[in-house]
Design a protein around this motif. Structure first.
Motif, PDB file in Angstrom:
ATOM      1  N   GLU A 158       1.100   8.906  -0.163  1.00  0.00           N
ATOM      2  CA  GLU A 158       2.352   9.556  -0.517  1.00  0.00           C
ATOM      3  C   GLU A 158       2.443  10.947   0.085  1.00  0.00           C
ATOM      4  O   GLU A 158       3.510  11.367   0.543  1.00  0.00           O
ATOM      5  N   ARG A 174       6.703  -1.418  -6.756  1.00  0.00           N
ATOM      6  CA  ARG A 174       6.070  -2.199  -5.687  1.00  0.00           C
ATOM      7  C   ARG A 174       6.650  -3.607  -5.580  1.00  0.00           C
ATOM      8  O   ARG A 174       7.000  -4.058  -4.480  1.00  0.00           O
ATOM      9  N   GLU A 222       0.809  -1.218   0.000  1.00  0.00           N
ATOM     10  CA  GLU A 222       0.000   0.000   0.000  1.00  0.00           C
ATOM     11  C   GLU A 222       0.846   1.273   0.000  1.00  0.00           C
ATOM     12  O   GLU A 222       0.363   2.333  -0.396  1.00  0.00           O
ATOM     13  N   THR A 275      -2.862   3.741   6.486  1.00  0.00           N
ATOM     14  CA  THR A 275      -3.219   3.573   5.076  1.00  0.00           C
ATOM     15  C   THR A 275      -4.668   3.141   4.885  1.00  0.00           C
ATOM     16  O   THR A 275      -5.131   3.066   3.741  1.00  0.00           O
ATOM     17  N   PHE A 326       3.995   1.615  -1.442  1.00  0.00           N
ATOM     18  CA  PHE A 326       4.918   1.737  -2.571  1.00  0.00           C
ATOM     19  C   PHE A 326       4.155   1.992  -3.862  1.00  0.00           C
ATOM     20  O   PHE A 326       3.085   1.407  -4.088  1.00  0.00           O
ATOM     21  N   ALA A 327       4.719   2.852  -4.702  1.00  0.00           N
ATOM     22  CA  ALA A 327       4.126   3.112  -6.016  1.00  0.00           C
ATOM     23  C   ALA A 327       4.176   1.849  -6.860  1.00  0.00           C
ATOM     24  O   ALA A 327       5.045   0.987  -6.676  1.00  0.00           O
ATOM     25  N   SER A 328       3.252   1.730  -7.799  1.00  0.00           N
ATOM     26  CA  SER A 328       3.126   0.503  -8.579  1.00  0.00           C
ATOM     27  C   SER A 328       4.388   0.188  -9.386  1.00  0.00           C
ATOM     28  O   SER A 328       4.709  -0.973  -9.611  1.00  0.00           O
ATOM     29  N   ARG A 329       5.134   1.219  -9.806  1.00  0.00           N
ATOM     30  CA  ARG A 329       6.308   0.986 -10.649  1.00  0.00           C
ATOM     31  C   ARG A 329       7.449   0.304  -9.891  1.00  0.00           C
ATOM     32  O   ARG A 329       8.321  -0.318 -10.503  1.00  0.00           O
ATOM     33  N   SER A 344      -6.100   6.513  -0.672  1.00  0.00           N
ATOM     34  CA  SER A 344      -5.531   6.203  -1.986  1.00  0.00           C
ATOM     35  C   SER A 344      -4.023   6.321  -1.918  1.00  0.00           C
ATOM     36  O   SER A 344      -3.457   6.844  -0.945  1.00  0.00           O
ATOM     37  N   LEU A 345      -3.333   5.826  -2.951  1.00  0.00           N
ATOM     38  CA  LEU A 345      -1.877   5.894  -2.988  1.00  0.00           C
ATOM     39  C   LEU A 345      -1.393   7.340  -2.938  1.00  0.00           C
ATOM     40  O   LEU A 345      -0.395   7.655  -2.284  1.00  0.00           O
ATOM     41  N   GLU A 346      -2.107   8.255  -3.626  1.00  0.00           N
ATOM     42  CA  GLU A 346      -1.712   9.665  -3.612  1.00  0.00           C
ATOM     43  C   GLU A 346      -1.819  10.252  -2.213  1.00  0.00           C
ATOM     44  O   GLU A 346      -0.938  11.007  -1.771  1.00  0.00           O
TER      45      GLU A 346
END
Length: 210
Positions: free
Chosen positions: A203, A138, A131, A194, A133-136, A198-200
């Motif tokens: 972050e 992860r 949750e 988390t 880490f960014a998808s790129r 959302s991921l944003e």
């Protein structure tokens, strides 16, 4: 006969205090059973069953609370309980006033530790890591994190008995309690919640923490 069995195991593991005889590995229990028969190990089997029950119960409770209470709160509760249980185990082996009660206290401490671990420290990181880490990155980041986790487990298991022999089991458990307390402080100051984000949003929260 039981006294002789415990004595031989105590000597093999390097324990100096007979009150520490309950600190046996699963492998040692199996070896004792093979030599002396299953009846001798009945009490220890009951204790192991209790520990297993605590593990299952803690995991079941964690799965239902993870989306209700949040990841961070479960981690704080988990590491706090683990610190308390390690302190209880340390005192049960070193504090002479507790010597008559060392056996039930050691079992209680072990059960509390397993229950606390199952509530947060066990299941939550596997959910929390993907949750944050960014998808790129992860996959690589989660693999690296879990890899370090298992390496740490291996190192602790490898040197545990050596540390017990050198410093005493009470001191080692007290050190574990300190590590758990440090984890509580780290989680309180650096881990973001988390749940429902959302991921944003995660972050942005991480950028504020750092």
């Amino acid at each position: 006969m039981q006294a002789s069995i415990y004595g031989s195991v105590k000597g093999k593991l390097g324990f100096e205090d007979q009150n520490q005889r309950r600190v046996l590995g699963f492998g040692e229990l199996k070896k004792i059973e093979q030599v002396q028969g299953p009846g001798i190990c009945g009490l220890l089997r009951g204790e192991l069953a209790l520990v297993g029950l605590a593990n299952v119960l803690g995991t079941a409770v964690a799965s239902s609370l993870m989306d209700q209470q949040g990841r961070k709160s479960l981690l704080l509760t988990s590491f706090g309980g683990m610190a308390a249980s390690m302190l209880l185990l340390s005192l049960s082996f070193t504090w002479k006033a507790l010597a008559p009660y060392s056996a039930p206290l050691s079992v209680a401490g072990t059960v509390i530790y397993v229950l606390s671990f199952s509530l947060g420290a066990g299941p939550v990181p596997a959910l929390l890591l993907p949750e944050i880490f960014a998808s790129r990155i992860r996959a690589k980041a989660v693999s690296l994190s879990l890899g370090m986790h298992w390496i740490s487990n291996f190192v602790i298991g490898l040197y545990f008995l050596s540390l017990v022999t050198k410093f005493g089991i009470g001191t080692v458990y007290f050190g574990f309690a300190d590590v758990c307390l440090l984890a509580v402080l780290y989680i309180a100051g650096n881990i973001v919640e988390t749940k429902g984000r959302s991921l944003e949003e995660i972050e942005r929260a991480l950028s504020v923490v750092t």
